[in-house]
Design an enzyme around this catalytic site. Structure first.
Site, short mmCIF file in Angstrom:
data_model
loop_
_atom_site.label_atom_id
_atom_site.label_comp_id
_atom_site.label_asym_id
_atom_site.label_seq_id
_atom_site.Cartn_x
_atom_site.Cartn_y
_atom_site.Cartn_z
CD GLU A 1 3.22 -3.78 -4.65
OE1 GLU A 1 2.59 -3.37 -4.01
OE2 GLU A 1 4.17 -4.55 -4.00
CB THR B 1 2.79 -1.15 -0.10
OG1 THR B 1 2.97 -2.16 -0.77
CG2 THR B 1 1.92 -0.18 -0.88
CG HIS C 1 2.12 -7.88 -4.45
ND1 HIS C 1 2.30 -9.17 -3.92
CD2 HIS C 1 2.08 -7.28 -3.30
CE1 HIS C 1 2.52 -9.03 -2.56
NE2 HIS C 1 2.18 -7.70 -2.38
CG ASP D 1 5.66 -0.43 -3.41
OD1 ASP D 1 6.25 -1.12 -3.99
OD2 ASP D 1 4.63 -1.15 -3.00
CG HIS D 2 8.20 -2.85 -1.38
ND1 HIS D 2 8.16 -3.69 -2.38
CD2 HIS D 2 6.88 -2.40 -0.98
CE1 HIS D 2 6.95 -4.12 -2.31
NE2 HIS D 2 6.07 -3.29 -1.43
C1 GP9 Z 1 -1.74 -4.42 -0.58
C2 GP9 Z 1 -0.71 -3.90 -1.26
C3 GP9 Z 1 0.57 -4.66 -1.28
O1 GP9 Z 1 -2.89 -3.56 -0.16
O2 GP9 Z 1 -0.43 -2.50 -0.95
O3 GP9 Z 1 1.10 -4.71 -0.17
P1 GP9 Z 1 2.84 -5.21 0.11
O4 GP9 Z 1 2.59 -6.72 0.25
O5 GP9 Z 1 3.50 -4.97 -1.20
O6 GP9 Z 1 3.14 -4.43 1.26
MN MN Z 2 3.91 -3.14 -2.21
#
Ligand code: GP9
Ligand code: MN
Length: 405
Positions: free
Chosen positions: A38, A80, A195, A254-255
């Site tokens: 994340e 994500t 996150h 992921d980003h």
């Molecule tokens: C939520 C998690 C976070 O299930 O994958 O999502 P994001 O806000 O990073 O897209």
């Molecule tokens: Mn994410």
């Protein structure tokens, strides 16, 4: 009909790179453990804050792995979910909205589906509500047999922080699920603790926050450090359970976690102003591929999330010659050094093009736009072709032919 697919097919065929013979099938039959990290950007790797390593475990782990240091995320508003989409389809996400919501009933030819056809059990593990990002629906289209979501985990107040179950507990509880799966399996684990707004319990704080005007950036470091600790625990548990040697482990960011709103603080941390060039370079996320018995190597090829699907399938000995996809095998000798971001920015071996300015990577300064000109058309085509496939649900007209050789 599918006639629109012909142009795209020609384009994709022309871009096909044949796999690296030495690595094709190198991990055939192994379990695949894919871990989405994340909000993890590459700048934290081998980097310190307040004199302390931010990712001590990963810094060691990359020494025994292939580590791609010029690997870019290509996500848009779907965050994500976009990263999941790109990594498993080798298509671009959309410029608006999230494909997971807007086109969940399309026909896809995603990694889980292909692996299922090749005898793998396919599962995604993520301790959040199953309908978040429409995953429960989209996962069916991607070929997942099982989604271990919130209800498959013991989530209590004590083991939760921020968005939910803490990463270490998530990994620990996921071990049971992995053990119960038919083998070989393809298991995607999606972390959560790192996150926004990067909250963490005092007992999980292994390093102190940074000191700048941005609390977001300040608190980012302890949560990245916590995630690193959770990963260390997970890898140890895989070893304890005898799951390590039979599995290839792939980790990817992921980003971004730190948006441009924090440029001033980020500039302070980096010791240089965050120009559009630096900002584009900050879109690099780690990609780490651990194959048992394989020596580690840092690879600097310019690459993106779109390249992961053919890379993985080739490692497993699965041909991708017939696939409609925009990525290429990162181990292929012919891999072109070129990556397009969803906003149209692109990166080559020598240049970064963003906001209509061509930057020289060596100096980080704007250079003659003509130097980027040869790639402009290609960048535009990639995104447009991918959009056409998604909007027209064009993979309906395509027969999948993946088969293990
Ligand atoms: C939520 C998690 C976070 O299930 O994958 O999502 P994001 O806000 O990073 O897209
Ligand atoms: Mn994410």
């Amino acid at each position: 009909d599918g006639s629109e697919l012909a142009d795209i097919d020609n384009y994709v065929r022309a871009g096909y790179n044949k796999p690296n013979e030495k690595l094709f099938g190198r991990a055939k039959g192994k379990n695949v453990i894919l871990i989405s990290l994340e909000s993890t950007q590459n700048f934290v790797i081998n980097q310190k804050v307040n004199g302390q390593e931010i990712t001590p475990f990963l810094n060691e782990f990359i020494k025994d792995s292939y580590y791609f240091e010029n690997f870019y995320h290509q996500t848009g508003q779907g965050k994500t979910s976009d990263s999941e989409f790109i990594v498993e389809n080798s298509l671009y996400p959309l410029s608006r909205g999230a494909v997971f919501f807007t086109h969940s009933s399309n026909e896809f030819n995603a990694t889980p589906e292909i692996l299922k056809q090749n005898g793998y059990f396919t599962a995604s593990l993520h301790a959040n509500n199953k309908s978040f990002w429409n995953r429960d629906i989209m996962y069916k289209s991607l070929g997942y047999e099982r989604f271990y979501s919130m209800t498959d985990y013991d989530i209590r107040e004590e083991n939760s922080v921020g968005w939910g179950l803490k990463d270490k507990d998530f990994f620990e509880q996921s071990i049971q699920h992995l053990k119960a799966m038919p083998k070989p399996y393809y298991a995607k684990l999606i972390t959560l603790t790192n996150h926004f707004p990067f909250e963490i319990h005092e007992e999980d704080k292994f390093i102190e926050p940074y000191d700048s005007s941005s609390n977001t950036l300040n608190n980012y470091f302890p949560t990245v450090r916590y995630q690193d600790e959770a990963l260390k625990h997970f890898v140890q548990r895989l070893k304890d359970e005898g799951l390590y040697e039979n599995s290839i482990i792939i980790l990817y960011g992921d980003h971004y976690g730190i948006s441009e709103n924090h440029n001033k603080a980020m500039g302070q941390f980096l010791g240089s102003e965050v120009t559009p060039f630096v900002s584009t370079q900050l879109q690099r996320v780690p990609l780490i591929i651990h194959i048992p018995g394989q020596k580690g190597k840092t690879v600097s090829t310019v690459s993106g999330q779109i390249d992961l699907k053919p890379t993985l399938l080739h490692l497993l000995g699965i041909d991708t010659k017939q696939d409609i996809e925009f990525g290429s095998d990162l181990f292929s000798k012919d891999k072109m050094e070129f990556t397009v971001l969803r906003d149209g920015s692109f990166i080559t071996k020598d240049y970064v093009y963003t906001r209509e300015i061509c930057y020289d990577k060596k100096t980080g300064e704007p250079t003659d736009n003509n130097l980027c000109e040869p790639y402009l058309e290609k960048a535009k085509n990639e995104l447009e072709f991918s959009d056409k496939i998604i909007y027209g649900d064009l993979l309906r007209f395509y027969e999948d032919t993946n088969a293990i050789k």
